[in-house]
Design a protein around this motif. Structure first.
Motif, PDB file in Angstrom:
ATOM      1  N   PHE A  41      12.227  -8.338   4.099  1.00 52.15           N
ATOM      2  CA  PHE A  41      11.423  -7.170   3.730  1.00 52.15           C
ATOM      3  C   PHE A  41      11.296  -6.217   4.913  1.00 52.15           C
ATOM      4  O   PHE A  41      11.492  -5.004   4.772  1.00 52.15           O
ATOM      5  N   ALA A 137      11.578 -11.874  -1.308  1.00 55.69           N
ATOM      6  CA  ALA A 137      11.748 -10.559  -0.673  1.00 55.69           C
ATOM      7  C   ALA A 137      11.596  -9.449  -1.707  1.00 55.69           C
ATOM      8  O   ALA A 137      10.967  -8.413  -1.441  1.00 55.69           O
ATOM      9  N   GLU A 141       8.663  -6.390  -2.118  1.00 51.25           N
ATOM     10  CA  GLU A 141       8.921  -4.971  -2.368  1.00 51.25           C
ATOM     11  C   GLU A 141       8.120  -4.483  -3.577  1.00 51.25           C
ATOM     12  O   GLU A 141       7.567  -3.383  -3.569  1.00 51.25           O
TER      13      GLU A 141
END
Length: 267
Positions: A41, A137, A141
């Motif tokens: 990330f 990840a 987001e």
């Protein structure tokens, strides 16, 4: 980027709704996967993020040459059920609060996933665990998007604000605009009112977007300068964390003071 200047720190899951989404996805994930996902990330390894009703897709650049494809599918919510729960809790104003950019906790509790089973994940990587690094990840987001735009949570969970407002007003307006069943003369049913049959009416009537609502008066600002009350060291650290260069911190403070001066004139 000039030499010595670091990129702004990225955050995720810093709001109640963003955290609630992550809690469901992270459930059962191993510490190693979480740590690796944070690195992905931070380094922006997630590409082509797509958030549609009940489905999130993205590609993640991992340890191999080709990126891995990730897909999240949510156990979606029903708009009428959500509105019914809001009515039962007297929290229909949460829809208007969301329209203003807030994250009302009651609405969030009815919409956000509550357990790991509410989110089914799939990734093309060889890791067979339910929550691999790439899935996490992508979840980070999504949480960051929810932090920035709360209505994203509605999309993730298969609905949107117009649909919830339509469900809230679907049974509220009378067919001929008469006010004898609890509706006001202009066809808007007051919040919490009941009809002649004793049934609760939807709180928004035929004005789901509040076009005829009278806005509250603009609040007055206190006759103090909040910049003087803040710890200058903490404020400077906060500005630096957003990516403001050390040499520009003083200028940024001056701009904040100028903005506040403009706001306090509009009383």
């Amino acid at each position: 980027m000039s030499r010595g200047r670091r990129a702004p720190v990225r955050s995720y899951g810093v709001t109640g709704w963003g955290r609630a989404f992550l809690d469901a996805v992270e459930g059962g994930a191993e510490h190693r996967q979480v740590t690796g996902a944070r690195r992905y990330f931070r380094d922006r390894h997630v590409d082509a993020l797509s958030i549609t009703r009940g489905v999130v897709t993205a590609s993640v650049r991992g340890s191999q040459l080709d990126p891995f494809d990730v897909r999240l599918e949510m156990r979606t919510v029903d708009a009428e059920t959500v509105v019914g729960l809001l009515v039962s809790q007297g929290a229909t104003d949460d829809l208007l609060d969301l329209a203003r950019g807030a994250q009302p906790p009651t609405l969030g509790g009815f919409v956000a996933p509550t357990e790991s089973a509410d989110v089914v994940s799939d990734c093309t990587c060889p890791d067979e665990r339910p929550r691999c690094t790439h899935v996490l990840a992508v979840a980070f987001e999504v949480a960051a998007e929810i932090d920035r735009h709360p209505a994203t949570l509605l999309t993730v969970m298969g609905t949107d604000l117009p649909e919830l407002l339509a469900a809230a007003s679907g049974d509220g307006a009378s067919g001929d605009g008469a006010s004898g069943d609890g509706a006001s003369g202009d066809g808007v049913v007051p919040a919490g009112s009941t009809g002649s049959d004793g049934e609760d009416r939807a709180p928004f009537g035929d004005d789901p977007f509040g076009d005829r609502l009278v806005a509250p008066p603009v609040p007055s600002f206190p006759a103090v300068d909040p910049l003087d009350d803040l710890d200058p060291t903490t404020l400077r650290h906060a500005l630096r964390a957003t990516g403001v260069a050390t040499t520009e911190v003083t200028e940024a403070l001056d701009e904040l003071a100028a903005v506040y001066e403009v706001l306090t004139r509009r009383r």
